[in-house]
Design an enzyme around this catalytic site. Sequence first.
Site, mmCIF file in Angstrom:
data_model
loop_
_atom_site.group_PDB
_atom_site.id
_atom_site.type_symbol
_atom_site.label_atom_id
_atom_site.label_comp_id
_atom_site.label_asym_id
_atom_site.label_seq_id
_atom_site.Cartn_x
_atom_site.Cartn_y
_atom_site.Cartn_z
ATOM 1 N N ASP A 535 0.859 -1.174 0.000
ATOM 2 C CA ASP A 535 0.000 0.000 0.000
ATOM 3 C C ASP A 535 0.905 1.238 0.000
ATOM 4 O O ASP A 535 2.115 1.130 0.212
ATOM 5 C CB ASP A 535 -0.879 -0.055 1.263
ATOM 6 C CG ASP A 535 -1.897 1.060 1.294
ATOM 7 O OD1 ASP A 535 -2.345 1.472 0.211
ATOM 8 O OD2 ASP A 535 -2.235 1.527 2.396
ATOM 9 N N THR A 537 -0.126 4.777 1.486
ATOM 10 C CA THR A 537 -0.272 5.583 2.703
ATOM 11 C C THR A 537 0.004 4.756 3.953
ATOM 12 O O THR A 537 -0.612 3.722 4.182
ATOM 13 C CB THR A 537 -1.692 6.164 2.788
ATOM 14 O OG1 THR A 537 -1.963 6.900 1.596
ATOM 15 C CG2 THR A 537 -1.827 7.075 4.004
ATOM 16 N N ASP A 734 -1.625 -1.313 6.175
ATOM 17 C CA ASP A 734 -1.814 -0.855 7.549
ATOM 18 C C ASP A 734 -3.246 -0.473 7.900
ATOM 19 O O ASP A 734 -3.532 -0.122 9.036
ATOM 20 C CB ASP A 734 -0.900 0.343 7.845
ATOM 21 C CG ASP A 734 -1.362 1.604 7.129
ATOM 22 O OD1 ASP A 734 -1.998 1.482 6.065
ATOM 23 O OD2 ASP A 734 -1.078 2.709 7.633
#
Length: 846
Positions: A535, A537, A734
Amino acid sequence: MTHQYIISGMSCDGCRKKVEKTLNTIEGIQAEVTLNPPLATITMEKHVATEKFQEALTEAGKYTIEMTSSKNTSEAPIKSCCSSNKKENHEGHHHKKETTLIHNHNTTGVFYCPMHCEGDKTYNKPGDCPVCGMDLVPEVAINTTQFTCPMHPEVVSNEPGDCPICGMDLVPMQVSESEENKTYTDLLKKMKIAILFTLPIFIISMSEMIPDNPLYKIMSIESWNWVQFLFSIPVLFYAGWMFFVRAYKSVITSNLNMFTLIGIGTGVAFLFSIAGMFFPDIFPAEFKSHHGTIHLYFEAATVIITLVLLGQLLEAKAHGQTNGAIKALLKLAPTEATLVENGNDKVISIHTIKKGDLLRVKPGEKIPVDGKITIGESNIDEAMITGEPIPVDKKVGDTVIAGTINGTKSFVMIAEKVGSETLLSQIIQMVNDASRSRAPIQKLADRVAKYFVPTVVIISIITFFVWAKFGPEPAYIYGLINAIAVLIIACPCALGLATPMSVMVGVGKGAQFGILIKNAEALENMSKIDVLITDKTGTITEGKPSVEKIYAVNNNEDVLLQNIASLNQHSEHPLAQAVVNFAKAKNQTILDVPDFEAVAGKGVIGTVNNSKVALGNKKLMLQVGASISEDIENKIITEQNLGKTVSYIAVDKVVLGYVTITDAIKENSVKAIKDLIDQGVEVIMMTGDNGNTAKAVANQLHLSSFKADCLPEDKLKEIQRLQTEGKIVAMAGDGINDAPALAQANIGIAMGTGTDVAIESAKITLVKGDLNGIVKAKKLSYSVMKNIKQNLFFAFIYNILGVPIAAGILYPVFGILLSPMLAALAMSLSSVSVIVNALRLRNLKL
């Protein structure tokens, strides 16, 4: 009221379901049962005695139930490491200070087999494994200070106070000896007894090789035989009796193991010697020496037992070192804290801390629980959790972690996670669980072990008859001794320990560097990954975005800011938090949003001041039917080409502006990605951000593969596609939106800075939360797998070469025979060498 109970006897999910179903048939209770840990959480309207549960479980199968803790549902669910020893209070309540009659020790009361013969099955008392016969080892846990009365030691309290019997001040208890040390101490005592009696037997036996034996001038050979017999009794029937008990258990349960071979070998030698001493005439001439006497082998039986004890002793010592990483983590846990109450400081036990308590942390002290700083600032040494040596500056609002060490300033914090909820407790639990799990590579050793002992017994029998038929005189004696040597030298334990020892040390090593591995399978597969999907961000970037600017068509930025901040107040996404923080800094009033909705991978929608507001990407604008002017579209594209994240703002289906958010790329992301690519791993960035922003970030990272405008299901589908091509895929993320992909990937890697859902879905968690942790995890996995293969190679080669040599294969050419005593020494050292090799991983540089 709700109680927790330890359930013994469950070995699979079928057992778990059966136990849960049985307990739920009892009127007035609701039970939930887990297999790992083997616990039943039972909520009841009124107290139900443990005996009633036991009756029901006895009818259902061989299950036992034992109370581990008691709590009222209104209380915070804080688990105590000593709770398994609290006596049940039949009224369902405790005294205010929880003064109970318990025994204090620094293990969880959970024991497991070091070879994991029954997977992750655990036991609630010490003993030996019913499959391989090895000593069960204790799972360690956070040890806390408890207090007792100097006159009434049966009184134990979790906090200072006075004795309810005599009124004297309670004093801190000394931690009693752990189960691990008790095992070692017990073996050491038996070892000393064995040496004391074996040494004279060995000297008497070996003196026969001395010309004109001086001992025979003191007593006759028959008298010395009696001395050997009497001295062998304490060795075999005290020091080594546990080996015979394990051998017997292995036979009646059909779980043949190392102790089967030891029991047969030493038993045959001992019984043969007794028969030769008391009934020499029943033996044929082939068993007699040229002197006409029967060779006795008391020295072989006792020396073998002593050497096997030595091996067990060394293993027990080494086992204590394999979980040294867990013990180091345990030492981080403080036992006391300073409570700030009504303006006064009060020292309390860590047991009594509740969520919401204000705690003062002084310079140099360990932080007692997880929480946030409310007053003051300091620099915190988090090396023991993250593996990073440089202290981290912390200010008001920053999170602090239990077990980390405060620097030179004092601060006040609010307790947010206590007891088993703290990161330190979760790390310890995760390391314990992973250490007990089985790696796929262990299946090879398991398949071999299944046939190992029967094969060795057959080879031993063949050895006896071949020597009896073709060997030199006394042929039967040669056959017996070599057959015993075959039984003794074979070591299935070296095979069984090859994998779990390396896994245990490797998992502990990872924890020291902030790499938390959920199970051994993840540790093994991490070295095989072909593709890493990441990912953007919070994974590649800092995950601490900040609002750069808000653009409004009508120049009314304040109204738009109030709208989107109100909308984002219920979202946990980092971008949402950035907007809320920006609004608070501008002193904007946050309004109530009754119909907030998060649209996965697109944004958020809701009603603010009777207007329908949507904040998100272009896909969300299309979904809600919002119109976008060409001028706004061009401005947004310009921002995106600079690598910035831009969210459209629509009010009543018209895009009235946008918010630009920046999120810096983590310092080590570029190097980590380069290292992974150099190791042959294809790195693909998949982000919900637009193509322009994604391309700008990919260019900074020198990434050739990236996919933009990804919904959670797109990440899932891409992982599935790669897996159908035979790729081993790792996924790093996350957020909640990453959870499905993390669960689908061969290796899900959660950033420890992310959400609990992501961490729960992942196989590996990186406490520090950066891509460099993935590089370290891959190196750790490679090193552990290399170590396991070394152990398996040694174990296989040892047995492949050792058994034929013990059978006498070298005798026709070189005239070499292996004494059963040397075979016992080799067998004992083979297991120890596997553990020692595994311990080398402690010196691994990550």
